[in-house]
Design an enzyme around this catalytic site. Structure first.
Site, PDB file in Angstrom:
ATOM      1  N   ASP A 128       0.850  -1.188   0.000  1.00 54.24           N
ATOM      2  CA  ASP A 128       0.000   0.000   0.000  1.00 54.24           C
ATOM      3  C   ASP A 128       0.887   1.239   0.000  1.00 54.24           C
ATOM      4  O   ASP A 128       1.776   1.373   0.859  1.00 54.24           O
ATOM      5  CB  ASP A 128      -0.914   0.005   1.227  1.00 54.24           C
ATOM      6  N   ASP A 149     -15.319  -3.343  -1.498  1.00 52.19           N
ATOM      7  CA  ASP A 149     -15.018  -3.123  -0.096  1.00 52.19           C
ATOM      8  C   ASP A 149     -16.332  -2.947   0.636  1.00 52.19           C
ATOM      9  O   ASP A 149     -17.142  -2.082   0.260  1.00 52.19           O
ATOM     10  CB  ASP A 149     -14.152  -1.875   0.079  1.00 52.19           C
TER      11      ASP A 149
END
Length: 245
Positions: A8, A130
């Site tokens: 990330d 998500d």
């Protein structure tokens, strides 16, 4: 079942967030290319990159770092998400050598965009879903929609989407274990392969996903490999052993 290490990116550094909160980040490396090399050396067969800044900006921010990772490890398929909201952005990534572009927010706001992208770049598109309490979240998890994860996934069944990456926000970065049942429930409802994300905390999670009666294609591993709770080489070896049984 494929263990996939996550990198990330925030401010050109490798970080991990807790439940998607940008203000709750831990920096694990200021050299994401070297970090990618560590996971490649451990035996990973794919890399999962997220441009966190891009997810909030709505356009790529860490593109140079991503390009450097793809260039350094051309033998490893890369999947990238975060801020991909135009055909041109997807094209730039694919031209760089990125294998899969992951569409998240745009898939909720404009499902027809996924249709267009799959037509332009077949075999290169994934959808990131998500969810919080089963409902889809967008814009870097800042907003929760009124669309269910299963209903959204079903919209993409006949388009050629290569995988659904399903993240349980409540588990992400919290080291509480992956939500196996919710992930498997989604996988049982759609024909698209499902990749689990969020909360993978131990080899027990890898085993649970790999041996579930409903096939789960892969598992993205984040904080656990950075904190040392999971040895990625062991996870890759375990998944291969279980897959061969």
């Amino acid at each position: 079942m494929l263990p996939i290490p996550a990198i990330d990116l925030k401010d050109q550094q490798c970080v991990r967030l807790k439940q998607g909160r940008m203000e709750d980040s831990t920096v694990f490396s200021d050299d994401p290319v070297a970090m990618a090399g560590k996971w490649v050396d451990a035996g990973c067969e794919r890399l999962h990159l997220v441009d966190l800044d891009g997810a909030f900006a709505g356009e790529p921010v860490n593109g140079e770092v991503i390009a450097n990772i793809v260039k350094a490890y051309p033998q490893i398929p890369v999947q990238i998400g975060g801020g991909i909201r135009s055909i041109d952005t997807a094209k730039r990534y694919i031209d760089l050598g990125v294998k899969y572009v992951i569409i998240g927010t745009k898939a909720v706001e404009s499902p027809e965009f996924v249709t267009e992208l799959c037509a332009a770049y077949p075999q290169h598109v994934m959808v990131g879903i998500d969810a919080k309490n089963g409902m889809v979240a967008t814009d870097g998890w800042a907003n929760v929609s009124n669309v269910s994860a299963i209903d959204l996934a079903k919209q993409f069944e006949n388009l050629g989407v290569q995988a659904i990456i399903y993240t349980d926000i409540a588990r992400d970065g919290m080291m509480q274990g992956v939500n196996v049942e919710q992930t498997a429930n989604l996988a049982s409802k759609v024909r698209i392969p499902v990749i689990a994300s969020g909360g993978v905390a131990s080899l027990a999670d890898i085993k649970a996903l790999a041996t579930h009666p409903t096939p789960i294609y892969g598992a993205i591993i984040g904080r656990a490999i950075y904190d040392g709770a999971i040895d990625l080489a062991e996870a890759c070896a375990l998944a291969k052993t279980l897959g061969a049984q």
